[in-house]
Write a protein that holds these residues in place. Structure first.
Motif, mmCIF file in Angstrom:
data_model
loop_
_atom_site.group_PDB
_atom_site.id
_atom_site.type_symbol
_atom_site.label_atom_id
_atom_site.label_comp_id
_atom_site.label_asym_id
_atom_site.label_seq_id
_atom_site.Cartn_x
_atom_site.Cartn_y
_atom_site.Cartn_z
ATOM 1 N N GLN A 248 -3.539 5.347 23.170
ATOM 2 C CA GLN A 248 -2.745 6.257 24.414
ATOM 3 C C GLN A 248 -1.515 6.969 24.058
ATOM 4 O O GLN A 248 -0.658 7.773 25.130
ATOM 5 C CB GLN A 248 -3.258 5.970 25.442
ATOM 6 N N LEU A 249 -0.774 5.814 23.581
ATOM 7 C CA LEU A 249 0.785 5.197 23.466
ATOM 8 C C LEU A 249 1.023 6.661 22.136
ATOM 9 O O LEU A 249 2.497 6.697 22.458
ATOM 10 C CB LEU A 249 1.071 4.616 23.056
ATOM 11 N N ALA A 250 0.041 6.451 20.899
ATOM 12 C CA ALA A 250 0.666 7.122 19.548
ATOM 13 C C ALA A 250 1.486 8.654 20.186
ATOM 14 O O ALA A 250 1.230 9.173 20.820
ATOM 15 C CB ALA A 250 -0.485 7.757 19.143
ATOM 16 N N LEU A 251 2.944 8.787 19.402
ATOM 17 C CA LEU A 251 3.174 9.807 19.962
ATOM 18 C C LEU A 251 2.908 10.947 18.615
ATOM 19 O O LEU A 251 3.424 12.159 19.395
ATOM 20 C CB LEU A 251 4.779 9.458 19.218
ATOM 21 N N ARG A 252 2.537 10.959 17.550
ATOM 22 C CA ARG A 252 1.469 11.520 16.580
ATOM 23 C C ARG A 252 0.272 10.845 16.247
ATOM 24 O O ARG A 252 0.339 9.595 15.752
ATOM 25 C CB ARG A 252 2.310 12.276 15.647
#
Length: 605
Positions: A248-252
């Motif tokens: 859920q936190l992944a930027l890409r």
């Protein structure tokens, strides 16, 4: 760009790679999965990258069935400098009138979805009301951070005194546009021991540097290495939402890195940098040569040095795993937070709904005192106390006591004993630059890497960015400062990339940051260190206020709660090069009870 009045000429063809919204953030980051960057498992061998999978590209020429067109207003409905949200059936559009011309753009900030119509229009760009990102109204391009994506720009035509907008349905639904990027044309196979660009640290600075290089057409090898086991993620969210999962936190998503040939080495620790031979050595013995190097190692949290510091269930929050474990251990139990800075207070706020009790221990007399001043600090402290948080101020921890190795009590210097099942330590951080000590790259007495306005270190071809640097802050007379905030790291990563490509870019942004507690946001712009007065407009008790921080005759920073878009307005004024004088604010306070801020943009008297 999402418009489709006429079929573009082939030379203008740009295939944009944009992920559908629902695909974002649910990427599996499973170890050893096909093409997972976890293939770089630090044994010096498995450093290949799977390139056979590609992101789906939208069709370059949207047909009539993919488009929607509508008249949205009369040509005289908007004054110059006005913005309006208009509905196109498939989604909303931000309509802007500036210098007699209409522009139509995506209506939501791609960072966290803020409604841009509530932002600030100035100097040909719109600034987000929440976190200060700026978008060019002519192109939709992102010009200041945070966030990674730009806005779609839609086509506008005026016919019979009516304003028409035509847009592709897909662009309306996506509400974000990933800039066109080059692909890597020199993949790692065959020369895995060297890379054109090596980026140490995969936070905001490292990721933005890599993306900027690709956006500027750079097609050589880029390797991004990180101590983390995850792809780049939204670290500020960790302390605000401790339950958040890595995906859920992944930027890409991981396909993004594959599509653009940005190689990520996870759990990879650089131990030495040899600037003479342009080579780094990793902990596992793997060596990598580079042509250009970006150092963005970030910082390491300070830990307690008291008796019992090795007991279990005492955390500094650095990774999603740390944050998740804290929540699990705190549920229905007693939590103690040491340090009433941003991290500590965000964690304390989040845990009030989960823990049986939350206590905060702090050396100062009020939270945030050095940053926000005593009055604002006290108002925030009251909000916490109303939410059952207990404060133990002007004291520190003297001992951590365990039962069967696990934390049971926190003993304070005031001799007070707090019951504790979990303890979170948020007492600051130090730059993670130990590995550079013998490198010949300059460090200051505190371990920060000094850089110039172009993010260059003292060694040619070596750049640095993010929490570990000090740099000249343009609008504070080039004073050398360290600003360990998310937006700043983005900007510095971009400037470093531009200068790797010899574009002679200089950093000139106004710092902007935010914190969120109990569903309320505090926004802040400027650099307030050394303020000697605070002028407050509004109601501190109601937490609806704006605070101007002054030094001598000048406003050097502003903070607000429930007073949007004042902080973005001040940031725009400061970014334009205009100083705001203390007497302007005082005069305004004297004559205005309305909260009207038009004087800031020069429209008022």
């Amino acid at each position: 760009m999402g418009g489709c009045f006429s079929k573009p000429k082939p030379v203008e063809l740009k295939i944009e790679v944009v992920l559908p919204e629902k695909e974002r953030g649910k990427e599996e980051l499973s170890a050893g999965g096909k093409g997972s960057p976890r293939a770089y498992q630090g044994n010096g061998t498995a450093r290949h990258f799977h390139t056979e999978e590609r992101l789906p590209a939208p069709h370059p020429y949207p047909g009539p069935q993919d488009c929607v067109e509508a008249a949205v207003c009369h040509v005289k409905d908007l004054e110059n400098g006005q913005m309006r949200e208009v509905e196109l059936g498939w989604g909303k559009v931000l309509l802007v009138k500036d210098n007699g011309e209409y522009h139509a753009l995506g209506h939501k900030c791609p960072h966290y979805g803020a409604p841009l119509v509530k932002g600030v229009l100035s100097r040909g760009r719109v600034r987000c009301p929440w976190h200060g990102a700026c978008f060019n109204i002519n192109t939709g391009d992102l010009e200041d951070f945070p966030g990674l994506d730009s806005l779609h720009k839609f086509q506008v035509k005026i016919e019979k005194e009516k304003v028409y907008i035509r847009a592709s349905k897909q662009a309306l639904q996506l509400q974000r546009r990933t800039k066109v990027m080059a692909k890597c044309i020199s993949p790692s196979a065959g020369h895995s021991g060297s890379t054109n660009v090596l980026i140490v640290g995969a936070g905001a600075a490292g990721l933005v540097c890599a993306e900027t290089l690709r956006q500027e057409g750079f097609s050589d090898r880029i390797v991004l290495c990180t101590l983390d086991r995850h792809l780049p993620y939204d670290r500020p969210k960790l302390s605000k939402s401790l339950d958040a999962q890595p995906e859920q936190l992944a930027l890409r998503p991981k396909e993004f890195f594959r599509a653009y040939g940005i190689e990520v080495l996870t759990e990879a620790q650089v131990v030495t940098v040899d600037v003479r031979n342009k080579k780094v050595v990793f902990k596992d013995g793997f060596k990598l040569e580079y042509s250009k190097l970006l150092l963005a190692p970030g910082s390491s949290p300070k830990s307690l040095s008291c008796k019992g510091k090795e007991v279990e269930n005492v955390f500094t929050i650095r990774t999603p795993e740390d944050a998740n474990r804290v929540v699990r251990l705190a549920r229905g139990r007693n939590a103690v937070v040491v340090g009433a800075g941003f991290l500590g207070m965000e964690v304390a706020a989040y845990l009030t709904e989960k823990a049986h009790s939350v206590s905060v221990v702090e050396l100062e007399e009020t939270p945030f005192r050095k940053f926000l001043g005593t009055r604002v600090g006290r108002a925030l402290m009251k909000m916490f106390e109303n939410n059952r948080v207990k404060f133990y101020m002007q004291t520190e921890v003297s001992e951590l006591r365990a039962q069967e190795g696990k934390l049971k009590e926190v003993v304070l210097k005031s001799s007070k004993i707090l019951r504790a099942d979990v303890c979170v330590v948020g007492i600051g951080a130090v730059p993670a630059t130990g590995f550079l000590r013998q490198s010949g790259i300059s460090l200051d007495s505190r371990g920060f890497i000094p850089v110039n306005k172009m993010m260059q270190t003292n060694v040619p071809g070596v750049f640095a960015a993010g929490d570990a640097v000090t740099f000249p802050l343009a609008w504070r007379n080039n004073r050398k400062v360290n600003i360990p905030h998310w937006q700043m790291a983005h900007v510095q990563g971009r400037v470093a990339a531009q200068n790797m490509l010899a574009q002679e870019a200089e950093i000139s942004t106004v710092p902007y940051l935010w914190t969120a507690m109990f569903g309320k946001s505090l926004r802040y712009a400027g650099y307030g260190e050394g303020f000697d007065d605070v002028i407050i407009q509004g109601d501190l008790e109601e937490l609806k206020f704006v605070a101007f921080y002054t030094k001598g005759d000048e406003v050097i920073a502003v903070a607000s709660m429930n007073y949007d878009p004042i902080v973005s307005k001040v940031a725009e004024v400061l970014a334009s090069g205009r100083a705001i004088r203390k007497r302007e604010v005082e005069l305004f306070m004297l004559h205005s009870k309305t909260g009207d801020m038009s004087w800031l943009t020069g429209k008022g008297s």
